[in-house]
Design a protein around this motif. Structure first.
Motif, PDB file in Angstrom:
ATOM      1  N   VAL A  95       0.800  -1.175   0.038  1.00 55.89           N
ATOM      2  CA  VAL A  95       0.042   0.122   0.223  1.00 55.89           C
ATOM      3  C   VAL A  95       0.784   1.212   0.073  1.00 55.89           C
ATOM      4  CG1 VAL A  95      -1.626   1.426   1.118  1.00 55.89           C
ATOM      5  CG2 VAL A  95      -2.062  -1.176   1.138  1.00 55.89           C
ATOM      6  N   ARG A  96       1.995   1.164   0.754  1.00 52.57           N
ATOM      7  CA  ARG A  96       2.752   2.528   0.915  1.00 52.57           C
ATOM      8  C   ARG A  96       3.380   2.653  -0.531  1.00 52.57           C
ATOM      9  NH1 ARG A  96       0.491   3.822   3.626  1.00 52.57           N
ATOM     10  NH2 ARG A  96       0.905   5.918   2.672  1.00 52.57           N
ATOM     11  N   SER A  97       3.873   1.474  -1.204  1.00 55.16           N
ATOM     12  CA  SER A  97       4.461   1.549  -2.536  1.00 55.16           C
ATOM     13  C   SER A  97       3.307   2.220  -3.517  1.00 55.16           C
ATOM     14  CB  SER A  97       4.468   0.154  -3.208  1.00 55.16           C
ATOM     15  OG  SER A  97       5.397   0.063  -4.339  1.00 55.16           O
ATOM     16  N   LEU A  98       2.211   1.746  -3.387  1.00 54.26           N
ATOM     17  CA  LEU A  98       0.933   2.076  -4.205  1.00 54.26           C
ATOM     18  C   LEU A  98       0.842   3.730  -4.186  1.00 54.26           C
ATOM     19  CD1 LEU A  98      -2.558   0.505  -4.176  1.00 54.26           C
ATOM     20  CD2 LEU A  98      -2.272   2.785  -3.982  1.00 54.26           C
ATOM     21  N   VAL A  99       0.792   3.950  -2.886  1.00 58.35           N
ATOM     22  CA  VAL A  99       0.645   5.642  -2.621  1.00 58.35           C
ATOM     23  C   VAL A  99       1.767   6.471  -3.289  1.00 58.35           C
ATOM     24  CG1 VAL A  99       0.211   7.404  -0.714  1.00 58.35           C
ATOM     25  CG2 VAL A  99      -0.667   5.016  -0.557  1.00 58.35           C
ATOM     26  N   ARG A 100       2.962   5.898  -3.017  1.00 60.07           N
ATOM     27  CA  ARG A 100       4.161   6.507  -3.335  1.00 60.07           C
ATOM     28  C   ARG A 100       4.140   6.720  -5.042  1.00 60.07           C
ATOM     29  NH1 ARG A 100       7.307  10.555  -2.825  1.00 60.07           N
ATOM     30  NH2 ARG A 100       9.397  10.525  -4.078  1.00 60.07           N
ATOM     31  N   ALA A 101       3.743   5.827  -5.495  1.00 61.86           N
ATOM     32  CA  ALA A 101       3.464   5.812  -7.172  1.00 61.86           C
ATOM     33  C   ALA A 101       2.536   7.047  -7.510  1.00 61.86           C
ATOM     34  CB  ALA A 101       3.045   4.422  -7.544  1.00 61.86           C
ATOM     35  N   CYS A 102       1.362   6.840  -6.830  1.00 63.43           N
ATOM     36  CA  CYS A 102       0.579   7.963  -6.984  1.00 63.43           C
ATOM     37  C   CYS A 102       0.849   9.366  -6.728  1.00 63.43           C
ATOM     38  CB  CYS A 102      -0.958   7.523  -6.196  1.00 63.43           C
ATOM     39  SG  CYS A 102      -1.610   6.293  -6.825  1.00 63.43           S
ATOM     40  N   GLN A 155      -8.624  21.355   5.059  1.00 64.70           N
ATOM     41  CA  GLN A 155      -7.515  21.013   6.190  1.00 64.70           C
ATOM     42  C   GLN A 155      -8.328  20.387   7.655  1.00 64.70           C
ATOM     43  OE1 GLN A 155      -4.532  21.543   6.241  1.00 64.70           O
ATOM     44  NE2 GLN A 155      -3.906  22.707   4.514  1.00 64.70           N
ATOM     45  N   ALA A 156      -9.750  20.660   7.595  1.00 67.04           N
ATOM     46  CA  ALA A 156     -10.173  20.014   8.645  1.00 67.04           C
ATOM     47  C   ALA A 156     -10.639  18.483   8.713  1.00 67.04           C
ATOM     48  CB  ALA A 156     -11.541  20.822   8.975  1.00 67.04           C
ATOM     49  N   VAL A 157     -10.277  17.989   7.537  1.00 68.55           N
ATOM     50  CA  VAL A 157     -10.440  16.554   7.507  1.00 68.55           C
ATOM     51  C   VAL A 157      -9.668  15.765   8.319  1.00 68.55           C
ATOM     52  CG1 VAL A 157     -10.525  14.642   5.924  1.00 68.55           C
ATOM     53  CG2 VAL A 157     -11.313  16.715   5.294  1.00 68.55           C
ATOM     54  N   PRO A 158      -9.914  14.809   9.118  1.00 68.24           N
ATOM     55  CA  PRO A 158      -9.181  14.223  10.258  1.00 68.24           C
ATOM     56  C   PRO A 158      -8.217  12.822   9.631  1.00 68.24           C
ATOM     57  CG  PRO A 158     -11.104  13.547  10.716  1.00 68.24           C
ATOM     58  CD  PRO A 158     -11.352  14.458   9.339  1.00 68.24           C
ATOM     59  N   ALA A 159      -7.396  13.059   8.664  1.00 68.14           N
ATOM     60  CA  ALA A 159      -6.837  11.938   7.634  1.00 68.14           C
ATOM     61  C   ALA A 159      -5.787  11.388   8.506  1.00 68.14           C
ATOM     62  CB  ALA A 159      -6.352  12.946   6.576  1.00 68.14           C
ATOM     63  N   TRP A 160      -5.645   9.998   8.348  1.00 70.08           N
ATOM     64  CA  TRP A 160      -4.865   9.255   8.902  1.00 70.08           C
ATOM     65  C   TRP A 160      -3.552   9.789   8.437  1.00 70.08           C
ATOM     66  CZ3 TRP A 160      -1.325   6.058   6.308  1.00 70.08           C
ATOM     67  CH2 TRP A 160      -0.349   5.044   7.282  1.00 70.08           C
ATOM     68  N   ARG A 161      -3.146  10.184   7.197  1.00 69.43           N
ATOM     69  CA  ARG A 161      -1.690  10.760   6.675  1.00 69.43           C
ATOM     70  C   ARG A 161      -2.426  11.783   5.693  1.00 69.43           C
ATOM     71  NH1 ARG A 161       1.032   9.276   2.103  1.00 69.43           N
ATOM     72  NH2 ARG A 161       3.521   9.921   2.151  1.00 69.43           N
ATOM     73  N   ARG A 162      -1.405  13.019   5.587  1.00 67.30           N
ATOM     74  CA  ARG A 162      -1.831  13.907   4.711  1.00 67.30           C
ATOM     75  C   ARG A 162      -0.314  14.637   4.289  1.00 67.30           C
ATOM     76  NH1 ARG A 162      -5.155  18.411   6.258  1.00 67.30           N
ATOM     77  NH2 ARG A 162      -6.075  16.686   7.882  1.00 67.30           N
ATOM     78  N   VAL A 163      -0.164  14.578   2.928  1.00 67.21           N
ATOM     79  CA  VAL A 163       0.955  15.095   2.323  1.00 67.21           C
ATOM     80  C   VAL A 163       0.611  16.405   1.610  1.00 67.21           C
ATOM     81  CG1 VAL A 163       2.802  14.674   0.519  1.00 67.21           C
ATOM     82  CG2 VAL A 163       1.659  12.798   1.703  1.00 67.21           C
ATOM     83  N   GLU A 164       1.321  17.298   1.491  1.00 65.72           N
ATOM     84  CA  GLU A 164       1.186  18.848   1.035  1.00 65.72           C
ATOM     85  C   GLU A 164       2.381  18.853  -0.089  1.00 65.72           C
ATOM     86  OE1 GLU A 164       1.116  22.132   3.694  1.00 65.72           O
ATOM     87  OE2 GLU A 164      -0.051  21.334   5.135  1.00 65.72           O
ATOM     88  N   PHE A 165       1.832  19.306  -1.376  1.00 59.75           N
ATOM     89  CA  PHE A 165       2.649  19.131  -2.425  1.00 59.75           C
ATOM     90  C   PHE A 165       3.175  20.795  -2.753  1.00 59.75           C
ATOM     91  CE2 PHE A 165      -0.169  15.476  -2.999  1.00 59.75           C
ATOM     92  CZ  PHE A 165       0.852  14.653  -3.222  1.00 59.75           C
ATOM     93  N   ASP A 166       4.194  20.858  -3.708  1.00 56.55           N
ATOM     94  CA  ASP A 166       4.669  22.195  -3.817  1.00 56.55           C
ATOM     95  C   ASP A 166       3.795  23.283  -4.744  1.00 56.55           C
ATOM     96  OD1 ASP A 166       5.276  21.161  -6.248  1.00 56.55           O
ATOM     97  OD2 ASP A 166       7.307  21.163  -6.021  1.00 56.55           O
ATOM     98  N   PRO A 176      -4.512   3.247   6.699  1.00 57.59           N
ATOM     99  CA  PRO A 176      -3.181   2.817   6.243  1.00 57.59           C
ATOM    100  C   PRO A 176      -3.359   1.685   5.482  1.00 57.59           C
ATOM    101  CG  PRO A 176      -3.730   1.922   8.512  1.00 57.59           C
ATOM    102  CD  PRO A 176      -4.703   3.180   8.466  1.00 57.59           C
ATOM    103  N   LEU A 177      -4.521   0.761   5.525  1.00 58.86           N
ATOM    104  CA  LEU A 177      -4.682  -0.419   4.685  1.00 58.86           C
ATOM    105  C   LEU A 177      -6.376  -0.226   4.363  1.00 58.86           C
ATOM    106  CD1 LEU A 177      -3.229  -2.766   3.568  1.00 58.86           C
ATOM    107  CD2 LEU A 177      -4.063  -4.061   5.354  1.00 58.86           C
ATOM    108  N   PRO A 178      -6.671   0.023   2.892  1.00 63.59           N
ATOM    109  CA  PRO A 178      -8.057   0.328   2.606  1.00 63.59           C
ATOM    110  C   PRO A 178      -9.098  -0.864   3.058  1.00 63.59           C
ATOM    111  CG  PRO A 178      -6.560   0.698   0.790  1.00 63.59           C
ATOM    112  CD  PRO A 178      -5.819   0.132   1.832  1.00 63.59           C
ATOM    113  N   VAL A 179      -8.585  -2.031   3.062  1.00 65.76           N
ATOM    114  CA  VAL A 179      -9.586  -3.246   3.093  1.00 65.76           C
ATOM    115  C   VAL A 179      -9.652  -3.876   4.273  1.00 65.76           C
ATOM    116  CG1 VAL A 179     -10.054  -3.387   0.584  1.00 65.76           C
ATOM    117  CG2 VAL A 179      -8.332  -4.816   1.829  1.00 65.76           C
ATOM    118  N   VAL A 180      -8.857  -3.465   5.352  1.00 67.23           N
ATOM    119  CA  VAL A 180      -8.581  -4.223   6.619  1.00 67.23           C
ATOM    120  C   VAL A 180      -8.874  -3.169   7.818  1.00 67.23           C
ATOM    121  CG1 VAL A 180      -7.080  -5.380   8.149  1.00 67.23           C
ATOM    122  CG2 VAL A 180      -7.003  -5.794   5.595  1.00 67.23           C
TER     123      VAL A 180
END
Length: 212
Positions: A95-102, A155-166, A176-180
Motif C-alpha cells: 500500500v505504501r508503494s501504491l501511494v508513493r507511485a500515485c 484542512q479540517a478532514v481528520p486524515a490518517w496521513r496527509r501530504v502537502e505538495f509544492d 493505512p490499509l484500505p480493506v482491513v
C-alpha cells in the motif's frame, strides 16, 4: 467488500496533459529513478490511441495505469486489491508503494483531482470534471479542487496521513490499509465527509452508501 481490479481516478483540466507524450515519458522516468519499481512488458506505452503501463514493486506487487484517448482528461491507476486483504507486513508495504507511485504521478502530471479506491463494478463512473462527490481512502486535491471545496474545510478532514505538495495540492489518506479493520477508521471517514460537505464516503470499494 470489493475484490478484483480497483481504481484511483485522476482527472485533468486539459486534454493536452495526457496526450503529450513527453509528460508520460517523464512520469515513467520518475518511477524508474525511485528504485522501487520495474516495468513489466513493453517499455513503450503508446499504442492505438491509448497509454498502458504495467509495473511492479520490489515485492512483485503489480500496478498499472492507463489513458484511453476517448476520455483524455482521465488517467486510470489500477490495482488488484484482492492482494491487499490480509493485514500482513508485505501488504502494508505494498500500500505504501501504491501511494508513493500515485504521489509521483501527481507531482509529475499535476491532476486537478484524484480519488479511490473505487470500481465501476460497484459505483457509477462520474464525469472527469475534477469535482469531489464523496470521500475515499485516497484523496488527491489539486489547488483548483481545494479552492472549490475551501482550504479550511479540506484542512479540517481528520486524515490518517496527509501530504502537502509544492503546487499547493494535498493528499488526504484516510487509513493505512484500505480493506482491513475498516471499522476502526469509520469515524474519520464520517467526520471527513461532513467537514467537506459531502453526503457520502466510500471506505471499501463494495460499500454502497448511496448511488453516485
Amino acid at each position: 467488500m470489493g475484490s478484483g481490479l480497483e481504481y484511483i481516478y485522476f482527472d485533468f483540466a486539459s486534454e493536452d496533459t495526457l496526450r503529450h507524450k513527453p509528460n508520460i515519458t517523464a512520469l515513467l522516468a520518475r518511477l524508474e529513478q525511485e528504485g522501487e519499481y520495474r516495468f513489466v512488458g513493453t517499455r513503450s506505452p503508446f499504442e492505438k490511441g491509448r497509454v498502458w503501463v504495467n509495473f511492479q514493486n520490489n515485492n512483485n506487487f503489480t500496478m498499472s495505469f492507463g489513458v484511453d484517448f476517448d476520455n483524455p482528461r482521465r488517467l486510470y491507476f489500477i490495482v488488484d486489491a484482492g492482494a491487499l486483504y490480509s493485514p500482513n507486513a508485505t501488504n502494508l508495504k505494498n500500500v505504501r508503494s501504491l501511494v508513493r507511485a500515485c504521489e509521483l504521478l501527481y507531482m509529475s502530471l499535476r491532476p486537478m483531482y484524484g480519488y479511490g479506491l473505487t470500481s465501476p463494478a460497484f459505483h457509477r463512473i462520474p464525469p472527469a470534471d475534477g469535482r469531489a462527490r464523496a470521500l475515499y481512502t485516497f484523496n488527491f486535491f489539486g489547488p483548483t479542487a481545494i479552492e472549490r471545496l475551501g482550504r479550511e474545510r479540506v484542512q479540517a478532514v481528520p486524515a490518517w496521513r496527509r501530504v502537502e505538495f509544492d503546487d499547493g495540492g494535498l493528499l488526504l489518506e484516510m487509513s493505512p490499509l484500505p480493506v482491513v479493520k475498516h471499522w476502526d477508521y469509520m469515524p474519520k471517514f464520517e467526520q471527513g465527509a461532513a467537514a467537506l460537505g459531502l453526503e457520502r464516503y466510500y471506505q471499501l470499494v463494495g460499500d454502497i452508501d448511496g448511488d453516485e
